[in-house]
Design a protein around this motif. Structure first.
Motif, PDB file in Angstrom:
ATOM      1  N   MET A  54      16.251 -34.436  33.889  1.00 23.68           N
ATOM      2  CA  MET A  54      14.846 -34.152  33.569  1.00 23.68           C
ATOM      3  C   MET A  54      14.709 -32.792  32.909  1.00 23.68           C
ATOM      4  O   MET A  54      15.561 -31.909  33.017  1.00 23.68           O
ATOM      5  CB  MET A  54      13.976 -34.236  34.827  1.00 23.68           C
ATOM      6  N   THR A  55      13.571 -32.645  32.224  1.00 20.86           N
ATOM      7  CA  THR A  55      13.076 -31.362  31.748  1.00 20.86           C
ATOM      8  C   THR A  55      11.596 -31.299  32.096  1.00 20.86           C
ATOM      9  O   THR A  55      10.873 -32.278  31.884  1.00 20.86           O
ATOM     10  CB  THR A  55      13.241 -31.212  30.226  1.00 20.86           C
ATOM     11  N   VAL A  56      11.153 -30.171  32.638  1.00 17.91           N
ATOM     12  CA  VAL A  56       9.732 -29.965  32.883  1.00 17.91           C
ATOM     13  C   VAL A  56       9.329 -28.645  32.230  1.00 17.91           C
ATOM     14  O   VAL A  56      10.039 -27.642  32.331  1.00 17.91           O
ATOM     15  CB  VAL A  56       9.395 -29.971  34.397  1.00 17.91           C
ATOM     16  N   CYS A  57       8.214 -28.673  31.512  1.00 11.57           N
ATOM     17  CA  CYS A  57       7.689 -27.481  30.842  1.00 11.57           C
ATOM     18  C   CYS A  57       6.221 -27.298  31.214  1.00 11.57           C
ATOM     19  O   CYS A  57       5.481 -28.280  31.366  1.00 11.57           O
ATOM     20  CB  CYS A  57       7.793 -27.605  29.316  1.00 11.57           C
ATOM     21  N   LEU A  58       5.813 -26.050  31.330  1.00 15.32           N
ATOM     22  CA  LEU A  58       4.404 -25.735  31.547  1.00 15.32           C
ATOM     23  C   LEU A  58       4.153 -24.293  31.123  1.00 15.32           C
ATOM     24  O   LEU A  58       5.085 -23.496  30.959  1.00 15.32           O
ATOM     25  CB  LEU A  58       3.994 -25.951  33.005  1.00 15.32           C
ATOM     26  N   ARG A  59       2.880 -23.982  30.931  1.00 15.23           N
ATOM     27  CA  ARG A  59       2.469 -22.614  30.645  1.00 15.23           C
ATOM     28  C   ARG A  59       1.587 -22.147  31.804  1.00 15.23           C
ATOM     29  O   ARG A  59       0.723 -22.893  32.269  1.00 15.23           O
ATOM     30  CB  ARG A  59       1.695 -22.525  29.329  1.00 15.23           C
ATOM     31  N   PHE A  60       1.810 -20.908  32.237  1.00 15.66           N
ATOM     32  CA  PHE A  60       1.002 -20.390  33.342  1.00 15.66           C
ATOM     33  C   PHE A  60       0.572 -18.954  33.068  1.00 15.66           C
ATOM     34  O   PHE A  60       1.248 -18.189  32.374  1.00 15.66           O
ATOM     35  CB  PHE A  60       1.752 -20.492  34.675  1.00 15.66           C
ATOM     36  N   PHE A  61      -0.570 -18.619  33.614  1.00 16.95           N
ATOM     37  CA  PHE A  61      -1.105 -17.253  33.557  1.00 16.95           C
ATOM     38  C   PHE A  61      -1.473 -16.870  34.979  1.00 16.95           C
ATOM     39  O   PHE A  61      -2.290 -17.543  35.612  1.00 16.95           O
ATOM     40  CB  PHE A  61      -2.337 -17.201  32.654  1.00 16.95           C
ATOM     41  N   SER A  62      -0.852 -15.818  35.484  1.00 10.41           N
ATOM     42  CA  SER A  62      -1.141 -15.397  36.855  1.00 10.41           C
ATOM     43  C   SER A  62      -0.822 -13.927  37.008  1.00 10.41           C
ATOM     44  O   SER A  62       0.178 -13.436  36.485  1.00 10.41           O
ATOM     45  CB  SER A  62      -0.325 -16.211  37.862  1.00 10.41           C
ATOM     46  N   GLN A  63      -1.676 -13.230  37.745  1.00 13.09           N
ATOM     47  CA  GLN A  63      -1.436 -11.829  38.076  1.00 13.09           C
ATOM     48  C   GLN A  63      -1.124 -11.650  39.556  1.00 13.09           C
ATOM     49  O   GLN A  63      -1.073 -10.527  40.055  1.00 13.09           O
ATOM     50  CB  GLN A  63      -2.666 -10.990  37.691  1.00 13.09           C
ATOM     51  N   LEU A  64      -0.886 -12.763  40.227  1.00 11.61           N
ATOM     52  CA  LEU A  64      -0.602 -12.727  41.661  1.00 11.61           C
ATOM     53  C   LEU A  64       0.759 -12.093  41.910  1.00 11.61           C
ATOM     54  O   LEU A  64       1.758 -12.465  41.289  1.00 11.61           O
ATOM     55  CB  LEU A  64      -0.643 -14.144  42.227  1.00 11.61           C
ATOM     56  N   ASN A  65       0.809 -11.146  42.823  1.00 14.15           N
ATOM     57  CA  ASN A  65       2.028 -10.373  43.061  1.00 14.15           C
ATOM     58  C   ASN A  65       2.701 -10.813  44.361  1.00 14.15           C
ATOM     59  O   ASN A  65       2.835 -10.043  45.319  1.00 14.15           O
ATOM     60  CB  ASN A  65       1.693  -8.874  43.102  1.00 14.15           C
ATOM     61  N   ARG A  66       3.096 -12.090  44.400  1.00 12.84           N
ATOM     62  CA  ARG A  66       3.845 -12.624  45.543  1.00 12.84           C
ATOM     63  C   ARG A  66       4.507 -13.927  45.125  1.00 12.84           C
ATOM     64  O   ARG A  66       4.362 -14.381  43.988  1.00 12.84           O
ATOM     65  CB  ARG A  66       2.929 -12.844  46.753  1.00 12.84           C
ATOM     66  N   ASP A 175      -3.888 -19.923  36.014  1.00 12.33           N
ATOM     67  CA  ASP A 175      -4.152 -21.037  35.096  1.00 12.33           C
ATOM     68  C   ASP A 175      -2.845 -21.732  34.726  1.00 12.33           C
ATOM     69  O   ASP A 175      -1.798 -21.078  34.584  1.00 12.33           O
ATOM     70  CB  ASP A 175      -4.822 -20.536  33.817  1.00 12.33           C
ATOM     71  N   ILE A 176      -2.917 -23.042  34.535  1.00 11.09           N
ATOM     72  CA  ILE A 176      -1.773 -23.843  34.089  1.00 11.09           C
ATOM     73  C   ILE A 176      -2.248 -24.773  32.976  1.00 11.09           C
ATOM     74  O   ILE A 176      -3.327 -25.382  33.068  1.00 11.09           O
ATOM     75  CB  ILE A 176      -1.167 -24.662  35.244  1.00 11.09           C
ATOM     76  N   THR A 177      -1.432 -24.886  31.931  1.00  7.19           N
ATOM     77  CA  THR A 177      -1.753 -25.788  30.825  1.00  7.19           C
ATOM     78  C   THR A 177      -0.475 -26.371  30.243  1.00  7.19           C
ATOM     79  O   THR A 177       0.635 -25.934  30.566  1.00  7.19           O
ATOM     80  CB  THR A 177      -2.565 -25.042  29.730  1.00  7.19           C
ATOM     81  N   ASP A 178      -0.631 -27.370  29.378  1.00  9.66           N
ATOM     82  CA  ASP A 178       0.474 -27.958  28.584  1.00  9.66           C
ATOM     83  C   ASP A 178       1.664 -28.361  29.444  1.00  9.66           C
ATOM     84  O   ASP A 178       2.815 -28.037  29.118  1.00  9.66           O
ATOM     85  CB  ASP A 178       0.936 -26.973  27.500  1.00  9.66           C
ATOM     86  N   LEU A 179       1.431 -29.069  30.519  1.00 14.28           N
ATOM     87  CA  LEU A 179       2.525 -29.508  31.400  1.00 14.28           C
ATOM     88  C   LEU A 179       3.074 -30.843  30.915  1.00 14.28           C
ATOM     89  O   LEU A 179       2.329 -31.806  30.737  1.00 14.28           O
ATOM     90  CB  LEU A 179       2.034 -29.614  32.838  1.00 14.28           C
ATOM     91  N   HIS A 180       4.387 -30.885  30.710  1.00  7.71           N
ATOM     92  CA  HIS A 180       5.081 -32.097  30.281  1.00  7.71           C
ATOM     93  C   HIS A 180       6.368 -32.259  31.090  1.00  7.71           C
ATOM     94  O   HIS A 180       6.969 -31.260  31.504  1.00  7.71           O
ATOM     95  CB  HIS A 180       5.442 -32.038  28.791  1.00  7.71           C
ATOM     96  N   MET A 181       6.785 -33.511  31.272  1.00  5.75           N
ATOM     97  CA  MET A 181       8.046 -33.792  31.951  1.00  5.75           C
ATOM     98  C   MET A 181       8.729 -34.966  31.260  1.00  5.75           C
ATOM     99  O   MET A 181       8.091 -35.977  30.954  1.00  5.75           O
ATOM    100  CB  MET A 181       7.820 -34.113  33.428  1.00  5.75           C
TER     101      MET A 181
END
Length: 271
Positions: A54-66, A175-181
């Motif tokens: 498999m291959t999984v791809c996604l884009r994420f934006f997060s400032q969470l520090n953990r 945020d999460i976008t453009d998720l493909h598998m």
């Protein structure tokens, strides 16, 4: 009283229903959930009961520090059948069954989007991570492990049990976008093209442009603000594909139109 009962019935009927939708240009937004009340998450439906590559791809934006989970796939036999998470230092951990590997301290944006892809092949055990156009070396994890049976795929939370067992300390915020598998290891050309938002074949297991999903908790679907950074990867792939096509048909073509097109593409890629 009768109208109130009907409204309650409609609410109960709609909660937990999955839908299939083209999410092009959209993003899932996962807000903070400090008391773990809503457990915001999205369940994804893949039309398969067996994954060996498999291959999984996604884009994420997060400032969470953990620590936070990015992708969680569980079976009834294993809660971490396939799992990807990251910690505060930018280290990414991949799970394939009982095997894990940590890609340490990769350069991760905190004020911008990150594009991440993970490849894994059960037969060889080779796994690799791509992040923002750069790749790691290949590592060995989960060789000969088979992901089979009923699949529970979730983003926003990390599963410690099939479809549940959520821990707020592992939840995703951002945020999460453009998720493909895909059910294959996607080529380096296509992965670079994905990173730069160029053209690529959408996932055949999970496809953001035709996604079967179910939202739970306080998750919003909003317009995505991810922007293309470069088209060089897309052009480079086109050059390689045209070069391969030209080589394979050299005995039937002259040095005419095909070579002229290749010359234009090479000039564009180098500019």
């Amino acid at each position: 009283m009768e109208s109130s009962s009907m409204l309650l019935f409609i609410l109960l009927w709609t909660v937990g229903r999955s839908e299939v939708r083209d999410l092009s240009g959209k993003q899932f937004t996962f807000p903070s959930d400090p008391k773990s009340v809503n457990q915001p998450r999205v369940a994804l439906r893949a039309n398969t009961r067996l994954i060996t590559v498999m291959t999984v791809c996604l884009r994420f934006f997060s400032q969470l520090n953990r620590m936070q989970g990015l992708f969680s796939l569980a079976t009834r036999d294993h809660s971490n059948a396939l799992m990807l998470n990251k910690d505060a230092e930018g280290s990414y951990k991949v799970h394939a069954g009982d095997d894990t590997y940590v890609f340490t301290k990769l350069p991760t944006n905190r004020m911008d989007w990150n594009s991440v892809c993970w490849t894994w092949d059960s037969r060889t055990g080779l796994t690799q991570l791509w992040l923002n156009g750069l790749r790691t070396s290949q590592k060995l994890v989960g060789q000969n492990y088979l992901v089979r049976g009923d699949l529970s795929i979730i983003v926003g939370q990390e599963q410690d049990a099939y479809g549940g067992g959520f821990d707020r300390n592992d939840s995703f915020e951002g945020d999460i976008t453009d998720l493909h598998m895909w059910d294959r290891v996607v080529s380096a050309c296509d992965l670079r093209s994905y990173m730069n938002q160029g053209s690529f074949s959408p996932g055949n297991l999970l496809n953001w442009n035709n996604l079967n999903f179910e939202v739970s908790g306080n998750v919003s679907i909003q317009d995505a603000d991810f922007e293309e950074t470069s088209d060089r990867g897309d052009v480079a792939c086109a050059v390689r594909q045209l070069t391969a096509a030209s080589s394979s048909t050299a005995d039937t073509q002259t040095d005419g139109e095909g070579n002229e097109k290749l010359s234009v593409l090479l000039t564009t890629a180098g500019s």
